[in-house]
Design a protein around this motif. Structure first.
Motif, mmCIF file in Angstrom:
data_model
loop_
_atom_site.group_PDB
_atom_site.id
_atom_site.type_symbol
_atom_site.label_atom_id
_atom_site.label_comp_id
_atom_site.label_asym_id
_atom_site.label_seq_id
_atom_site.Cartn_x
_atom_site.Cartn_y
_atom_site.Cartn_z
ATOM 1 N N PHE A 111 115.299 -48.591 48.008
ATOM 2 C CA PHE A 111 115.994 -47.796 49.125
ATOM 3 C C PHE A 111 117.446 -48.902 49.778
ATOM 4 N N THR A 112 117.470 -50.162 49.312
ATOM 5 C CA THR A 112 118.741 -50.978 49.819
ATOM 6 C C THR A 112 119.815 -49.944 48.718
ATOM 7 N N ALA A 113 119.261 -49.924 47.540
ATOM 8 C CA ALA A 113 120.463 -49.706 46.795
ATOM 9 C C ALA A 113 121.011 -48.352 46.504
ATOM 10 N N LEU A 114 119.891 -47.242 47.031
ATOM 11 C CA LEU A 114 119.929 -45.751 47.282
ATOM 12 C C LEU A 114 120.939 -45.012 48.485
ATOM 13 N N THR A 115 120.594 -46.143 49.644
ATOM 14 C CA THR A 115 120.623 -45.714 51.359
ATOM 15 C C THR A 115 122.419 -46.099 50.740
ATOM 16 N N THR A 116 122.708 -47.425 50.173
ATOM 17 C CA THR A 116 123.952 -47.132 50.019
ATOM 18 C C THR A 116 125.028 -46.933 49.271
ATOM 19 N N LEU A 117 124.548 -46.264 48.132
ATOM 20 C CA LEU A 117 124.646 -45.515 47.217
ATOM 21 C C LEU A 117 125.254 -43.595 47.916
ATOM 22 N N PHE A 118 123.926 -43.275 48.391
ATOM 23 C CA PHE A 118 124.264 -42.073 49.041
ATOM 24 C C PHE A 118 125.224 -41.759 50.297
ATOM 25 N N THR A 119 125.276 -42.478 51.541
ATOM 26 C CA THR A 119 126.081 -42.590 52.470
ATOM 27 C C THR A 119 127.174 -43.513 51.912
ATOM 28 N N LEU A 120 127.599 -43.752 50.886
ATOM 29 C CA LEU A 120 128.774 -43.785 49.760
ATOM 30 C C LEU A 120 129.019 -42.565 49.854
ATOM 31 N N GLY A 121 128.303 -41.925 48.817
ATOM 32 C CA GLY A 121 128.680 -41.265 47.902
ATOM 33 C C GLY A 121 129.210 -39.465 49.531
ATOM 34 N N ILE A 122 128.588 -39.198 50.238
ATOM 35 C CA ILE A 122 128.557 -38.166 50.959
ATOM 36 C C ILE A 122 129.792 -38.580 52.138
ATOM 37 N N GLY A 123 129.655 -39.840 52.091
ATOM 38 C CA GLY A 123 131.064 -39.887 52.856
ATOM 39 C C GLY A 123 132.040 -39.833 52.454
ATOM 40 N N THR A 124 132.180 -40.253 50.607
ATOM 41 C CA THR A 124 133.447 -39.740 50.354
ATOM 42 C C THR A 124 134.118 -38.709 49.209
ATOM 43 N N LEU A 125 132.535 -37.938 49.492
ATOM 44 C CA LEU A 125 132.691 -36.514 48.433
ATOM 45 C C LEU A 125 133.860 -35.756 48.716
ATOM 46 N N ILE A 126 134.619 -35.446 49.723
ATOM 47 C CA ILE A 126 135.474 -35.034 50.553
ATOM 48 C C ILE A 126 136.503 -35.249 49.717
ATOM 49 N N ILE A 127 137.112 -36.420 48.838
ATOM 50 C CA ILE A 127 138.044 -36.602 48.791
ATOM 51 C C ILE A 127 137.626 -36.346 46.972
ATOM 52 N N TRP A 128 136.663 -35.752 46.823
ATOM 53 C CA TRP A 128 135.941 -35.996 45.283
ATOM 54 C C TRP A 128 135.446 -37.200 44.551
ATOM 55 N N VAL A 129 135.504 -38.316 45.317
ATOM 56 C CA VAL A 129 135.344 -39.599 44.857
ATOM 57 C C VAL A 129 133.776 -40.260 44.733
ATOM 58 N N GLY A 130 133.539 -39.076 45.946
ATOM 59 C CA GLY A 130 131.409 -38.971 46.175
ATOM 60 C C GLY A 130 130.673 -38.737 44.899
ATOM 61 N N LEU A 131 131.354 -37.800 44.108
ATOM 62 C CA LEU A 131 130.689 -36.698 43.438
ATOM 63 C C LEU A 131 129.988 -38.019 42.405
ATOM 64 N N PRO A 132 131.250 -38.485 41.796
ATOM 65 C CA PRO A 132 130.252 -39.400 40.772
ATOM 66 C C PRO A 132 129.227 -40.784 41.787
ATOM 67 N N VAL A 133 130.218 -40.869 42.601
ATOM 68 C CA VAL A 133 128.803 -41.671 43.157
ATOM 69 C C VAL A 133 127.542 -41.069 43.582
#
Length: 436
Positions: free
Chosen positions: A42-64
């Protein structure tokens, strides 16, 4: 190869039986560590998912996000392993073949539904479920032990403490002191919880297992993918065999058939000259004899790739030993498959051609001075191992020999593994299930 897992413990409910305590131990060994796995996921996936969604607009979130789903798959493998240890065999799981890590490939990787099921399991489902099961299991254990030992530890409570038995009037009803009523009351609910303990722990473990099975296995998709793979491989085998038959027909027409016709003509000419010109007849017979030798050599070359009568008559072990005896490289044959022992015909043919092609490659390309063949048959299947001390460098992608063996083995649900570093040694392992 087929994996066999020890079956789950037989369920037992009477608390005085040793089997019941083994079941309780297995259930708790599944429940309690699962809480900490769910907390980490839960801790790892929450961190990665929120970081990925938050940075998806600048394409960094895709590999995240791709890393998030890969992490979810890793935790899913951990959970499936725990379920397999608790329950025995579990349904299979199927993932789509991963694509390259280009932008388009990463978007395709995100489209795998099983990865999202893994994510949902690790992010939304297991943490609240396992928190509840962990707390219930610990609470029931603590209440049962506390009730059974209440007669001892309640003497250390403050003297002005009001007991539960006193609050509900149990001491007045039983006409005993509040302390005695509380001791009897604790003993009663402690015994009751102890008797219910195997039911409660198994129910908690079963609820967790049902959730894990529902989200982390997809037997239908796995069987469908396996069926498509087998259909494709068998279609490839059928196509290759049809092509081989056409080639044999063409080679028979252009080679041995022409030589046999020539030999027939020479023999007929020799018969006509036998009385009038014996010397010419002898030369014609010598030519016919040479033609018969060449025709026999070509027929032997063409028969390579066709199962020999020795395999059909005396079994795989004898046929493999015959191949080893004909090999120009010394070959030792070992294994637990006895001479004359028979297995499924399709498995026998596939195994024979694996050994035949492997020994032919050793003789032609390896530069080996010795080789070994192991033929082991068990309940799980047939295991072939061919090793040599040659120069190495063999690969299923080189030429058509080993690549053809992969397709042939796939037709009987088998697999091929080649280990051949530069400088050798080379080890070829083929596994063929005997129950299919």
């Amino acid at each position: 190869m087929t994996n066999h897992t020890e079956p789950a413990l037989r369920k037992s409910w009477p608390i005085w039986l040793p089997a019941t305590w083994r079941q309780i131990g297995a259930d708790l060994a599944y429940i309690l560590p699962g809480f900490f796995v769910s907390l980490a996921s839960f801790t790892a996936l929450t961190t990665l998912f929120t970081l990925g969604i938050g940075t998806l607009i600048i394409w960094v979130g895709l590999p995240v996000l791709v890393a998030c789903l890969a992490t979810a798959r890793w935790f899913a493998n951990v959970n499936r392993g725990a379920l397999r240890r608790w329950a025995g065999d579990i349904p299979p799981v199927h993932y789509r073949v991963p694509h390259k890590y280009t932008v388009g490939g990463m978007f395709k990787n995100l489209a795998d539904p099983q990865l999202w099921k893994d994510f949902i399991h690790g992010f939304l489902v297991t943490f609240p479920l396992r928190t509840a099961t962990f707390c219930i299991a610990i609470s029931v254990w603590a209440a049962a032990l506390g009730g059974l030992t209440q007669w001892f530890w309640m003497r250390f409570l403050p003297q002005d403490n009001t007991t539960l038995a006193e609050l509900i009037g149990l001491d007045t009803y039983l006409r005993v002191s509040p302390e005695t009523a509380e001791s009897w009351f604790g003993l009663a609910y402690g015994v009751l919880l102890l008797l219910l303990l195997p039911f409660i722990t198994h129910l908690l473990a079963a609820a967790d297992a049902a959730t894990t099975r529902a989200l982390l296995t997809n037997e239908t998709a796995a069987l469908r993918a396996r069926g498509e793979e087998l259909a494709a491989s068998r279609a490839q085998v059928v196509s290759e065999e049809a092509s081989t038959l056409r080639k044999i027909e063409r080679d028979l027409h252009d080679g041995p058939q022409q030589r046999l016709i020539r030999m027939q003509m020479d023999v007929e000419a020799a018969q006509r000259r036998l009385a009038t010109d014996p010397e010419a007849a002898r030369e014609l017979m010598d030519g016919a004899l040479e033609q018969s030798r060449e025709a026999l050599a070509e027929l032997r070359q063409l028969s390579r790739g066709i199962a020999p009568p020795l395999l059909a008559d005396r079994g795989l072990r004898t046929a493999v030993e015959s191949l080893a005896a004909k090999s120009p490289v010394p070959v030792a044959v070992t294994g637990n498959l006895d001479q004359g022992a028979r297995i499924a015909e399709g498995a026998e043919n596939a195994a024979y051609f694996v050994v035949s092609e492997a020994l032919a490659n050793i003789a032609k390309h390896s530069g080996a001075t010795r080789a070994a063949v192991t033929v082991d048959a068990g309940h799980a299947g047939l295991l072939l191992e061919v090793t040599d001390d040659g120069v190495g460098g063999a690969h299923v992608g080189k030429g058509h020999g080993l690549a053809g063996l992969v397709d042939r083995l796939a037709g009987v649900d088998g697999s091929l593994e080649v280990t051949s570093p530069d400088g050798g040694p080379t080890t070829l392992r083929a596994s063929i299930p005997l129950g299919t």
